[in-house]
Design an enzyme around this catalytic site. Structure first.
Site, PDB file in Angstrom:
ATOM      1  N   LYS A  80      58.975  44.240  85.421  1.00 53.75           N
ATOM      2  CA  LYS A  80      57.630  44.077  85.968  1.00 53.75           C
ATOM      3  C   LYS A  80      56.695  44.977  85.195  1.00 53.75           C
ATOM      4  CE  LYS A  80      55.427  42.120  89.507  1.00 53.75           C
ATOM      5  NZ  LYS A  80      55.599  40.783  90.051  1.00 53.75           N
ATOM      6  N   GLY A 179      46.806  36.039 104.257  1.00 58.76           N
ATOM      7  CA  GLY A 179      46.463  36.032 102.832  1.00 58.76           C
ATOM      8  C   GLY A 179      46.262  34.605 102.353  1.00 58.76           C
ATOM      9  N   GLY A 181      45.141  33.479  99.242  1.00 56.84           N
ATOM     10  CA  GLY A 181      44.905  33.473  97.801  1.00 56.84           C
ATOM     11  C   GLY A 181      45.523  32.238  97.167  1.00 56.84           C
ATOM     12  N   VAL A 183      48.566  31.387  96.464  1.00 55.62           N
ATOM     13  CA  VAL A 183      49.735  30.808  97.139  1.00 55.62           C
ATOM     14  C   VAL A 183      49.404  30.456  98.594  1.00 55.62           C
ATOM     15  CG1 VAL A 183      52.142  31.146  97.772  1.00 55.62           C
ATOM     16  CG2 VAL A 183      51.281  32.161  95.670  1.00 55.62           C
TER      17      VAL A 183
END
Ligand code: NAD
Length: 357
Positions: A80, A179, A181, A183
């Protein structure tokens, strides 16, 4: 010197801290495991309180990627990168070009892709200086581009699986989505089309308004969405949302979402388990995006991505069946299964995974 690299190893992770004061770049790349292939995971662009917080986030996310890639059956290790979003004005192109040149120095040991705060456009800038990046805009039917719709599909199929284990039909069920966003909003559309009723929350009002322009949903306050009176809670914002404060308040009988690192600590999966709440380990349910990135890396097409994403519920079923049979929390089971897959691969001779060019 405007560019600086500091590399060290800790607990088996290779940590590369990168800085370029010319474009205000401060970031960290973590190679968690290269056993199954090049360490692969998104590049997060986010506000961090300090360098320690950024490093901890990167390390935890990189470990999650090793497990996610292993459980998705991908020939990729785990890694990452995170970049601290500059506080003041900055030159985005210069920053991502600089980041790309640091990737070149790793020679393909880490492959980047889009993540929270970055876009396929950013990845294209990175690609202008290095081949070690994916999540680029799609050409024809080849795999690539924004991974979010694939992530949303995998989470949606996982939700269907978990609801059916609970004897609840998707049509008529109530689902809370935290959330909205890339997705979360796509997931809401799929749930709505499947007949679910939605309760939603986002810290950004414009994300809520965008969704409400498309479909009906009840809006909950951000700090109350987790305790909505629903069948299933879907965390699709940032990590750590399942913790000692929120878990005791969850009223849903199941939790399945897209966010990475939903559990603040391993104890929180035990807490969910003790309360009889069925939890789908995040990295098993949200693997659709990395499956798309892997297909792009391997030169596959979208048809193969679809086939693989459709297999996510099968993998989830294996984890949840074993959890049910042993009485252990699902994330403990998934972690153990992922570690076994990596250890088994480590014990067999491996082909070279280095990319050329
Ligand atoms: P995004 O940045 O597009 O969306 C995140 C949304 O969450 C934003 O609208 C933001 O305003 C909202 N948000 C932030 N904090 C919140 C809070 N406390 N309460 C409610 N809303 C909040 O990110 P995304 O691409 O949709 O990813 C969402 C999550 O899924 C992240 O944790 C990401 O790591 C994970 N994930 C994404 C992908 C992918 O393909 N994009 C793949 C795997 C995992």
């Amino acid at each position: 010197m405007t560019r600086q690299v500091r590399a060290f190893e800790e607990d088996g992770q290779r940590i590369i801290q990168v800085q370029d004061s010319a474009c205000d770049l401060s970031g960290v790349i973590v190679v968690d495991s290269s056993v199954l292939g090049p360490a692969t995971g998104g590049c997060r662009f986010w506000h961090y309180g300090d360098a320690g917080e950024m490093l901890a986030d990167a390390r935890r996310l990189a470990r999650g990627m090793s497990y996610k890639n292993a459980m998705a059956g991908l020939p990729l290790g785990g890694g990452k990168s995170v970049i601290a979003r500059p506080r003041g004005p900055f030159d985005r192109e210069a920053l991502f070009r600089s980041f790309g040149s640091f990737l070149n120095e790793l020679g393909g040991d880490y492959l980047a892709a889009e993540d929270v705060g970055t876009s396929p456009g950013d990845m294209q800038i990175v690609r202008s200086v290095t081949p070690f990046v994916f999540g680029l805009p799609v050409l024809g039917t080849s795999a690539g581009g924004d991974p979010s719709p694939w992530t949303a599909l995998g989470v949606f199929l996982s939700i269907q699986h978990v609801l059916s284990r609970r004897g609840i039909a998707l049509a008529g069920s109530r689902v809370a989505v935290q959330g909205l966003g890339h997705v979360g909003a796509d997931l809401c559309r799929r749930l709505h089309e499947g007949g679910a009723r939605l309760v939603v929350a986002d810290v950004q009002d414009r994300a809520i308004q965008r969704l409400l322009a498309d479909l009906p949903a009840e809006v909950a306050p951000v700090d109350e969405i987790h305790r909505s009176d629903v069948d299933l809670f879907a965390p699709c914002a940032l990590g750590g949302g399942l913790n000692h404060l929120t878990v005791p308040e969850i009223r849903a009988s199941s939790v399945v979402g897209a966010a990475n690192n939903q559990l603040a600590t391993q104890a929180d999966d035990q807490r969910l388990h003790d309360r009889g709440i069925l939890y789908a380990p995040d990295y098993v349910a949200n693997a659709g995006g990395i499956i798309n990135v892997a297909a792009e890396y391997l030169g596959r097409d979208q048809h193969e991505v679809l086939e693989q994403v459709r297999r996510i519920p099968e993998r989830l079923e294996a984890v949840l069946d074993r959890a049910a049979a042993t009485g252990r929390p699902p994330s403990h089971i998934a972690d153990a299964m992922a570690r076994d897959l990596i250890a088994a691969a480590d014990a067999t001779p491996k082909p070279m995974h280095r990319m050329s060019g």
